[in-house]
Structure formats: C-alpha cells, structure tokens
Design a protein around this motif. Structure first.
Motif, PDB file in Angstrom:
ATOM      1  N   GLU A  65       0.831  -1.204   0.000  1.00 39.34           N
ATOM      2  CA  GLU A  65       0.000   0.000   0.000  1.00 39.34           C
ATOM      3  C   GLU A  65       0.865   1.253   0.000  1.00 39.34           C
ATOM      4  O   GLU A  65       0.562   2.230  -0.696  1.00 39.34           O
ATOM      5  N   ALA A  66       1.941   1.218   0.772  1.00 39.38           N
ATOM      6  CA  ALA A  66       2.821   2.388   0.842  1.00 39.38           C
ATOM      7  C   ALA A  66       3.471   2.668  -0.511  1.00 39.38           C
ATOM      8  O   ALA A  66       3.553   3.819  -0.956  1.00 39.38           O
ATOM      9  N   SER A  67       3.928   1.615  -1.180  1.00 38.73           N
ATOM     10  CA  SER A  67       4.557   1.773  -2.491  1.00 38.73           C
ATOM     11  C   SER A  67       3.550   2.287  -3.513  1.00 38.73           C
ATOM     12  O   SER A  67       3.851   3.186  -4.302  1.00 38.73           O
ATOM     13  N   PHE A  68       2.359   1.733  -3.485  1.00 45.42           N
ATOM     14  CA  PHE A  68       1.331   2.161  -4.441  1.00 45.42           C
ATOM     15  C   PHE A  68       0.991   3.633  -4.222  1.00 45.42           C
ATOM     16  O   PHE A  68       0.883   4.411  -5.177  1.00 45.42           O
ATOM     17  N   ARG A  69       0.836   4.024  -2.968  1.00 45.05           N
ATOM     18  CA  ARG A  69       0.476   5.401  -2.654  1.00 45.05           C
ATOM     19  C   ARG A  69       1.597   6.362  -3.054  1.00 45.05           C
ATOM     20  O   ARG A  69       1.343   7.462  -3.547  1.00 45.05           O
ATOM     21  N   THR A  70       2.846   5.942  -2.897  1.00 45.95           N
ATOM     22  CA  THR A  70       3.978   6.819  -3.175  1.00 45.95           C
ATOM     23  C   THR A  70       4.227   6.998  -4.667  1.00 45.95           C
ATOM     24  O   THR A  70       4.486   8.111  -5.139  1.00 45.95           O
TER      25      THR A  70
ATOM     26  N   LEU B  94       1.326   9.357   9.053  1.00 48.25           N
ATOM     27  CA  LEU B  94       0.514   8.284   9.625  1.00 48.25           C
ATOM     28  C   LEU B  94      -0.931   8.368   9.157  1.00 48.25           C
ATOM     29  O   LEU B  94      -1.522   9.446   9.131  1.00 48.25           O
ATOM     30  N   ASN B  95      -1.481   7.216   8.808  1.00 55.38           N
ATOM     31  CA  ASN B  95      -2.885   7.122   8.432  1.00 55.38           C
ATOM     32  C   ASN B  95      -3.696   6.868   9.702  1.00 55.38           C
ATOM     33  O   ASN B  95      -3.507   5.840  10.359  1.00 55.38           O
ATOM     34  N   PRO B  96      -4.622   7.769  10.071  1.00 52.04           N
ATOM     35  CA  PRO B  96      -5.357   7.607  11.335  1.00 52.04           C
ATOM     36  C   PRO B  96      -6.248   6.379  11.383  1.00 52.04           C
ATOM     37  O   PRO B  96      -6.681   5.966  12.462  1.00 52.04           O
ATOM     38  N   ARG B  97      -6.524   5.760  10.242  1.00 53.17           N
ATOM     39  CA  ARG B  97      -7.367   4.560  10.230  1.00 53.17           C
ATOM     40  C   ARG B  97      -6.619   3.326  10.711  1.00 53.17           C
ATOM     41  O   ARG B  97      -7.231   2.320  11.065  1.00 53.17           O
ATOM     42  N   TYR B  98      -5.279   3.382  10.707  1.00 58.23           N
ATOM     43  CA  TYR B  98      -4.479   2.226  11.100  1.00 58.23           C
ATOM     44  C   TYR B  98      -4.222   2.266  12.614  1.00 58.23           C
ATOM     45  O   TYR B  98      -3.243   2.868  13.081  1.00 58.23           O
ATOM     46  N   THR B  99      -5.087   1.635  13.366  1.00 57.90           N
ATOM     47  CA  THR B  99      -4.959   1.592  14.824  1.00 57.90           C
ATOM     48  C   THR B  99      -5.033   0.148  15.296  1.00 57.90           C
ATOM     49  O   THR B  99      -5.437  -0.753  14.547  1.00 57.90           O
TER      50      THR B  99
ATOM     51  N   HIS C 297      -0.516  -1.810   8.392  1.00 59.54           N
ATOM     52  CA  HIS C 297      -1.523  -1.482   9.407  1.00 59.54           C
ATOM     53  C   HIS C 297      -0.912  -1.610  10.807  1.00 59.54           C
ATOM     54  O   HIS C 297      -1.048  -0.705  11.641  1.00 59.54           O
ATOM     55  N   LEU C 298      -0.216  -2.717  11.049  1.00 62.63           N
ATOM     56  CA  LEU C 298       0.311  -2.979  12.388  1.00 62.63           C
ATOM     57  C   LEU C 298       1.404  -1.991  12.771  1.00 62.63           C
ATOM     58  O   LEU C 298       1.397  -1.451  13.891  1.00 62.63           O
ATOM     59  N   ILE C 299       2.341  -1.734  11.881  1.00 61.85           N
ATOM     60  CA  ILE C 299       3.440  -0.847  12.266  1.00 61.85           C
ATOM     61  C   ILE C 299       2.963   0.606  12.376  1.00 61.85           C
ATOM     62  O   ILE C 299       3.474   1.369  13.203  1.00 61.85           O
ATOM     63  N   GLN C 300       1.976   0.995  11.567  1.00 59.44           N
ATOM     64  CA  GLN C 300       1.433   2.340  11.727  1.00 59.44           C
ATOM     65  C   GLN C 300       0.588   2.445  12.993  1.00 59.44           C
ATOM     66  O   GLN C 300       0.481   3.527  13.589  1.00 59.44           O
ATOM     67  N   ALA C 301      -0.011   1.331  13.417  1.00 54.17           N
ATOM     68  CA  ALA C 301      -0.762   1.334  14.678  1.00 54.17           C
ATOM     69  C   ALA C 301       0.162   1.691  15.839  1.00 54.17           C
ATOM     70  O   ALA C 301      -0.237   2.399  16.783  1.00 54.17           O
TER      71      ALA C 301
END
Length: 449
Positions: A20-25, A115-120, A163-167
């Motif tokens: 996801e990070a690569s796609f977004r970047t 950080l994406n706030p949805r990733y908690t 998701h986990l590491i951004q959480a």
C-alpha cells in the motif's frame, strides 16, 4: 477500452501486486497520456516518479497491461503535469462514491508524520496467524526503545504489516504528545536522501531523522543493493538505537534472506524482535471479512463469508477487494449478492494448489479431456491433443506463474516460443469462445486445493 479505462483497470491489479505504501507513493497522479499501436506512454507527475517507475516497477506495469490487452508490447514513460493535476470525477455509482470517500479519508494523513489515522490497534483484526507480531507490537508500547528494539515485521504483501506498524505510531502519537513519530517507506527515504545529497543538504537530512523518538520504515527490502542509502540507514540506526529511540521495520522477507542487504544491517535488524505474519488461516480470514463488513455497515450471509474465506487465500488486500466488489454489486442490484454471483466474481482470485507438480497438472487436465497423459509430451499434432496441451501451458503460466522455458522443457522439450504462442492463442480464443471460458473455469477448480 479507452486509455483511461485501461489504466484504471491496470491500477486495480498493480495495487494488489505492491504494498500500500509503495502504491500510494509511486502510482498516485499517474495516467496513460498516449498510445501508439502497441506502445503505451505512462505520464508521471515528476522526474523522480518517472525514474522509479522505470527502474523498479516496469516489469509489473508491462505485465499487467499486456494481461489486459495482448496487443501492448512496450511501455514508455514521460513527465506529465496533467496526470498529476487532472481531477478524477467518478461516475455516480455506489462503488464510485465509496472510492471517493476513501480518497477523502486519505487526505487526513498528517504530512508531518505520514501516519494514516485509520491504522490503529482497535481496527486491527487479531488471529492465530498474526498473534506473535501483534503481541510484539503491543510490547513495544510498554517499553519503547528497550523492549524489542528494533521491531522487525515481515510477511508477503497484503497481510497487514503496514496497518500494524502504523498502529504503533498512532498509539504513540495519541498517548505521548511529546514524542516525535515518523513513518516513511524505504523508497521515499532513499529518494529523499539522494535528493538531499545532490542539493548539498545531507547534514540537514541527518539532523531531521535523528530527531525522531519513534521511526517506522516500511518495505525495507527496496533499499537492498543501494550502497549509499544502506550506509546512511546504518548510521541513522546506530544514532537512534544508542539513544533508546524506538525503531520499527517491515519487509516482505526475513532480513537474513533479503538479497543485496548488507550483513551489518542484517545484524542490526536481528538485534531486537523479528516476527512473521504468515498466510492467514480460514478462521482468521472469516474474522477479517466480518470486521470489514461491520466497518462498511453492510450485511452478508455467513455462507458467503465462509465461501470467500475458504477460497481466497493469503492476501488480506484481496479479501477487501472481493468484499468491495460484492458490496458494489449488491448495491447496484438492490439486493444481497447470491453465492453463485460471488463464485463468478472471485473465480480469478481462487488460488491453485502451488504444491502440485507439473506432472499432476498434466494428469488432471488430460483426464478432463480424456486424452492419454503421455500424448501431451509427444510431438503429435493431433487436434484432440493440441488443445489440451495448449490449455495446460496456459494454466501453468497464468495460474502457477511458471516460466515459458520451464514449461516447454517439462512438456516434451519444446521451445519457449511455442509456449508463448500457445498461451496467446488460448487468450485470444477465450475472448470469442464462451464455451472455452467455461471449460477453463472447470479446469481452475481442478487445480484448486
């Protein structure tokens, strides 16, 4: 199919094939700006993105585009400001409205920490497959910089690593306002470092990264074989570690198996906690689906949830994609999608049994067409043998990702060009022959575990 439709369809598949990070970047703001026969020109919003697409993603882009249109033979890249600034106006369908809502959510990513706030942790679904990684991440919250430093999470794409590491980052951001948290992909880190060196701002770059209390780096595999970037990361790691600053990494492989990664970095990565997120089990996939369904405020019968969990394996992102398709189709029809419709929707996402040998695939398909197994390997050009042989080649290529030369070698020592011709012939016939398409659906089920 218009070039816009072609690229939108391609992006769906590219997103499944990247993080996801690569796609977004690297894929935001891209488009097909022109097409001349078999050559497609991709517009990128900047020189950096253009070069990265050429160097790192060309093979994936070309493969996806050729899968959608077999006449495409080449992809070129250019800088196009239009691709970056043109506003996409989706059609007014329930699915399009949903995508628009997701894009708006992405706007709330804090550019100061990425950080994406949805990733908690609250939205992270825990199952037997990811319990160890989740427990390690939670332990970091209790003793940051001391317990499990660094924390290294690895696993194939689409298993919830980001998701986990951004959480972890979002927890510290919310609970410790005095701590500076920063999330970055290794690709962006590399590009920013190179740009800083070229601009004579290398010291500013070093100072910027050394100020963080929690540094989270995603997809670290992309800095393999980059000597200068690895050298900078090594020194950054030491500076943070020596000051008890928490460091979190993710990768698609265990650090010891990452080709092109320096031994000294492997040693640093292994100094803390390394946790894998393997393929989710059936029960976990069902739990993930139910959680996503609840988040969408939708309702899907348990038998359909069970069917998807049984048949779509390995990738949480694929599960979400399938779920979005079902929700969209249900909204368009005004009723809950039937299991038959779901089977049709996910037929291309059902994964074959990778443990099958080529000989076993030949046996099953030969039996399906009632021809002798040995005839598949022979040089005969009998019509009743040629078709099954071509389909076997197609299945081995498309479903098992076997190389053309290896297929040819295993099936009687044939040249790889013969295999390519056979695969293209089946693809062309599928577009005109619905009966053949139905046969291939049956055959896929034969090689599916």
């Amino acid at each position: 199919m218009s070039t816009r439709e072609l690229w939108q369809n391609a992006l769906v598949q590219i997103e499944l094939g990247t993080s996801e990070a690569s796609f977004r970047t690297w894929f935001r703001g891209t488009d097909i700006v022109s097409r001349d026969g078999g050559t497609v020109v991709i517009g990128a919003p900047s020189k950096i993105v253009k070069e990265w697409l050429m160097d790192k993603h060309h093979k994936l882009i070309l493969g996806v585009l050729r899968g959608l249109d077999s006449t495409i033979r080449n992809v070129e890249y250019t800088i196009s400001r239009t691709a970056a600034t043109t506003e996409r106006r989706p059609e007014k369908t329930p699915h399009a409205q949903q995508n628009t809502a997701l894009d708006l959510q992405a706007l709330y990513i804090d550019k100061r920490d990425n950080l994406n706030p949805r990733y908690t942790f609250e939205t992270f679904v825990v199952g037997p497959f990811n319990q160890l990684a989740h427990a390690a991440a939670k332990a970091v919250l209790e003793r940051p910089g001391l317990a499990y430093n660094p924390l290294f999470i690895y696993g194939a794409t689409g298993r919830g690593k980001t998701h986990l590491i951004q959480a972890v980052g979002n927890y510290f951001k919310k609970s410790h306002a005095n701590k500076k948290v920063f999330y970055v992909t290794s690709e962006r880190f590399a590009v920013d470092y190179i740009n800083a060196v070229r601009a004579g701002r290398a010291n500013n770059f070093k100072d910027q990264y050394r100020q963080y209390d929690v540094l989270i780096m995603d997809d670290v595999q992309f800095i393999a074989n980059t000597e200068k970037t690895q050298d900078e990361l090594f020194h950054l790691f030491n500076a943070l570690f020596d000051n008890n600053k928490q460091i979190v990494f993710s990768s698609d492989k265990h650090p010891n198996t990452l080709p092109g990664l320096e031994e000294r970095l492997k040693g640093r990565f292994g100094a803390g906690m390394i946790a894998e997120i393997p393929e989710p089990d059936v029960e976990s996939r069902a739990a993930i689906l139910r959680a996503k369904i609840e988040q969408l405020g939708f309702s899907i019968p348990d038998d359909i949830v069970g069917y998807i969990a049984e048949n779509v394996r390995g990738n949480i992102r694929e599960l979400e994609g399938i779920l979005n398709m079902i929700v969209c189709k249900s909204q368009l029809k005004g009723k809950v999608t039937s299991q038959a419709d779901v089977k049709a929707l996910i037929k291309h996402n059902i994964r074959p049994n990778k443990g099958l040998s080529i000989e076993e695939v030949v046996r099953r398909i030969a039996n399906y067409y009632d021809v002798a197994e040995k005839s598949i390997y022979e040089k005969t050009r009998k019509k009743e043998v040629v078709k099954p042989r071509q389909i076997i080649m197609y299945i081995l290529r498309e479903e098992f990702n076997a190389s053309y030369p290896s297929i040819g070698e295993k099936l009687g020592g044939r040249d790889h060009t013969t295999v390519i011709h056979s695969c293209e012939k089946i693809k062309d016939e599928m577009r005109r022959n619905t009966v053949l398409e139905q046969e291939l659906d049956h055959i896929r089920s034969l090689v599916h575990a």
